[in-house]
Design an enzyme around this catalytic site. Structure first.
Site, PDB file in Angstrom:
ATOM      1  N   LYS A 278       0.912  -0.933  -0.004  1.00 27.64           N
ATOM      2  CA  LYS A 278       0.033  -0.207   0.051  1.00 27.64           C
ATOM      3  C   LYS A 278       0.838   0.896  -0.089  1.00 27.64           C
ATOM      4  O   LYS A 278       2.127   1.230   0.393  1.00 27.64           O
ATOM      5  CB  LYS A 278      -0.862   0.014   1.181  1.00 27.64           C
ATOM      6  CG  LYS A 278      -1.725  -0.976   1.408  1.00 27.64           C
ATOM      7  CD  LYS A 278      -2.661  -0.867   2.867  1.00 27.64           C
ATOM      8  CE  LYS A 278      -3.669  -2.026   2.997  1.00 27.64           C
ATOM      9  NZ  LYS A 278      -4.803  -1.942   1.808  1.00 27.64           N
ATOM     10  N   ARG A 352     -10.379 -11.835   2.274  1.00 32.24           N
ATOM     11  CA  ARG A 352     -11.055 -12.738   1.409  1.00 32.24           C
ATOM     12  C   ARG A 352     -10.222 -14.146   1.572  1.00 32.24           C
ATOM     13  O   ARG A 352     -10.975 -15.188   1.576  1.00 32.24           O
ATOM     14  CB  ARG A 352     -11.537 -12.403   0.130  1.00 32.24           C
ATOM     15  CG  ARG A 352     -10.136 -12.118  -1.046  1.00 32.24           C
ATOM     16  CD  ARG A 352     -10.746 -11.431  -2.089  1.00 32.24           C
ATOM     17  NE  ARG A 352     -10.933  -9.956  -1.779  1.00 32.24           N
ATOM     18  CZ  ARG A 352     -11.288  -8.877  -2.742  1.00 32.24           C
ATOM     19  NH1 ARG A 352     -11.406  -9.514  -3.898  1.00 32.24           N
ATOM     20  NH2 ARG A 352     -11.342  -7.915  -2.236  1.00 32.24           N
TER      21      ARG A 352
END
EC number: 3.4.11.1
Length: 507
Positions: A278, A352
């Protein structure tokens, strides 16, 4: 983990002068034609005097407004506090307006020891909302500042003035409010802990510590067992960190259980994005990426404390997502628990992956319903903002969660799971990829999770719902109502209320 000291409650129904306190709080609403002084135990002369002075005092009745005045002869308090409850619509004040007003007042009155809340109540549920708001508003994180000399201690005691003080059900209602607030506040503290203190092993330890003395069985699976048993998602995400992953299973069973429920929580204790790293600014709040697991943990513990007639199993999928020479790479293929393969196209879509393992594990125990909670996507914030969570899944479960959230005072909104999104997750080398269509990313992530929901004993897909709490789990702005800065404890109240509704429908 540092504990937040619980607030103590008492109730009175008459004679304010017999209760010595630091402040008396009464409510002011924002009416169409100006501020409106709400029903209170003050004398008629005091009420008339205040009404004539509201506008001159700058009192608007807006939510979060707090105006302090000298105490009146009507009570044995040093200060009279006018607390705004927000816009008035009709004659009845909503439970959430009372909850927020009470929380805002107690939060802003930090430094005082004992406060009387004399907000209007005509139903026991309103008394409960006031108590709950007060306990949530009193929350403070035990920060790591070296100098705490100027820090004001939270209000320790609240007396609620209500004509319902002698109602026999009130004691139970106040106990529930205290349990619920304690669960939310414990969730907030876990979220607020720095990642140097809260990582997979210490998160698992915190779960064991918080469950002590409760009828909850805690099983911690370390990295060796996870690898042996084939939890490829959790192991894969966690392998880039020097702090190995954990899967924590919590089991509460009731002899009178009317349903078996499974809760699955995302517990990424810090999310750097991994190899798909990020930007620096995007990492600042990423200690909150375990908020779903924290909510699941404290929901199970609250259900146990309340002794609800259900069986609830919580699955905390815990890992730290870091870039290193051992981290998973874009194009790697992971074999998830249960055997499905996933091509990792973006290592920052890691939530996920750990959740998929937890959903399969939960499915293998054939619960009646599975609900997962996760700070899953930035797309959730784009779609619904910072205060509203998205809920997706089977219509019956999502509708029940929405109804529970509305009563609990949390904001969630149902979103669809369009069939056309599934092909975007296709992979040429595995059963599926971990990212797909960019637009509608919140829903794409839910479509991915849906693939890991198993069948019940009759061969039907287990009813399931997914809560994406990426925005509302962490408050980066100023405190408001009963909501502090940083961790909010989002989803705990909705989940507990939903479970209470499951019990109530069986009666």
């Amino acid at each position: 983990m540092s504990a937040n000291h619980p607030i103590s409650f008492s109730v009175i129904s008459a004679n304010l002068k017999k209760t010595t306190a630091d402040a008396l709080v009464i409510g002011v609403g924002k009416g169409a034609d100006g501020p409106v002084l709400l029903d209170s135990p003050l004398s008629a002369s005091a009420v008339n005097s205040l009404k004539a002075s509201l506008e001159a005092l700058g009192v608007s009745g807006a939510a979060d407004q707090l105006v302090r005045l000298p105490g009146l002869p009507d009570s044995d308090t040093k200060v009279l506090v006018l607390a705004g409850v927000g816009k008035l619509s009709g004659s009845e004040i909503t439970q959430e307006a009372l909850r927020r007003a009470a929380g805002s007042a107690i939060r802003q009155l930090a430094g005082l020891k004992h406060v009387i809340l004399a907000l209007p109540t005509t139903a026991v549920a309103q008394v409960s909302a006031i108590a709950e708001g007060a306990a949530l508003g009193a929350y403070q994180y035990a920060s790591l500042h070296s100098d705490t000399a100027g820090k004001k201690a939270p209000v320790a005691k609240v007396t609620i003035f209500t004509s319902l003080a002698k109602d026999p059900v009130l004691a139970g209602v106040l106990e529930r409010a205290a349990v619920l607030a304690q669960a939310v506040n414990a969730t907030r503290t876990l979220v607020n802990e720095p990642p140097s203190r809260l990582f997979p092993a210490t998160f698992a330890d915190a779960a064991k510590d918080l469950a002590k003395g409760l009828p909850v069985k805690v099983t911690v699976m370390d990295e060796k067992r996870l690898a042996k048993d084939g939890y490829g998602g959790i192991v894969g995400v966690g392998q880039g960190s020097s702090r190995p992953p954990r899967l924590v299973k919590l089991e509460y069973k009731s002899e009178k259980a009317v349903a078996d429920l499974a809760l699955v929580g995302k517990g990424i204790t810090f999310d750097s994005g991994g190899i798909s790293i990020k930007p620096g600014a995007g990492m600042i709040t990423m200690k909150c990426d375990m908020a779903g697991a924290a909510a699941v943990l404290n929901t199970v513990l609250a259900v146990a404390k309340l002794g609800l007639a259900v069986n609830v199993t919580g699955w905390l999928c815990i890992a730290e997502n870091m870039p290193s020479g051992t981290a998973i790479r874009p194009s790697d293929v992971l074999t998830m628990f249960g055997g499905k393969t996933v091509e990792v196209l973006n290592t920052d879509a890691e939530g996920r992956l750990v959740m998929a393992d937890g959903l399969v594990a939960a499915s293998q125990e054939f619960p009646d319903v599975i609900i997962d909670v996760a700070t899953l996507t930035g797309a959730q914030v784009v779609a619904l903002g910072h205060r509203t969570a998205g809920v997706m899944g089977d219509e019956g479960v999502t509708a029940a969660l929405k109804a529970a959230a509305d009563r609990a005072g949390e904001l969630i909104w149902p979103m669809p799971l369009p069939e056309e999104l599934r092909p975007s997750l296709d992979s040429p080398v595995a059963d599926m990829a971990n990212i797909g269509e960019r637009m509608g990313g919140m829903m794409v992530a839910a479509v991915f999770l849906q693939e890991f929901i198993g069948k019940d004993k009759s061969g039907q897909t287990i009813p399931w719902a997914h809560l994406d709490i990426a925005g509302p789990a962490f408050n980066e702005s100023a405190p408001y109502g009963y909501t502090p800065k940083q961790g909010t404890g989002m989803a705990v109240r909705t989940l507990v209320t939903y479970i209470e509704d499951v019990v109530a429908r069986s009666l």
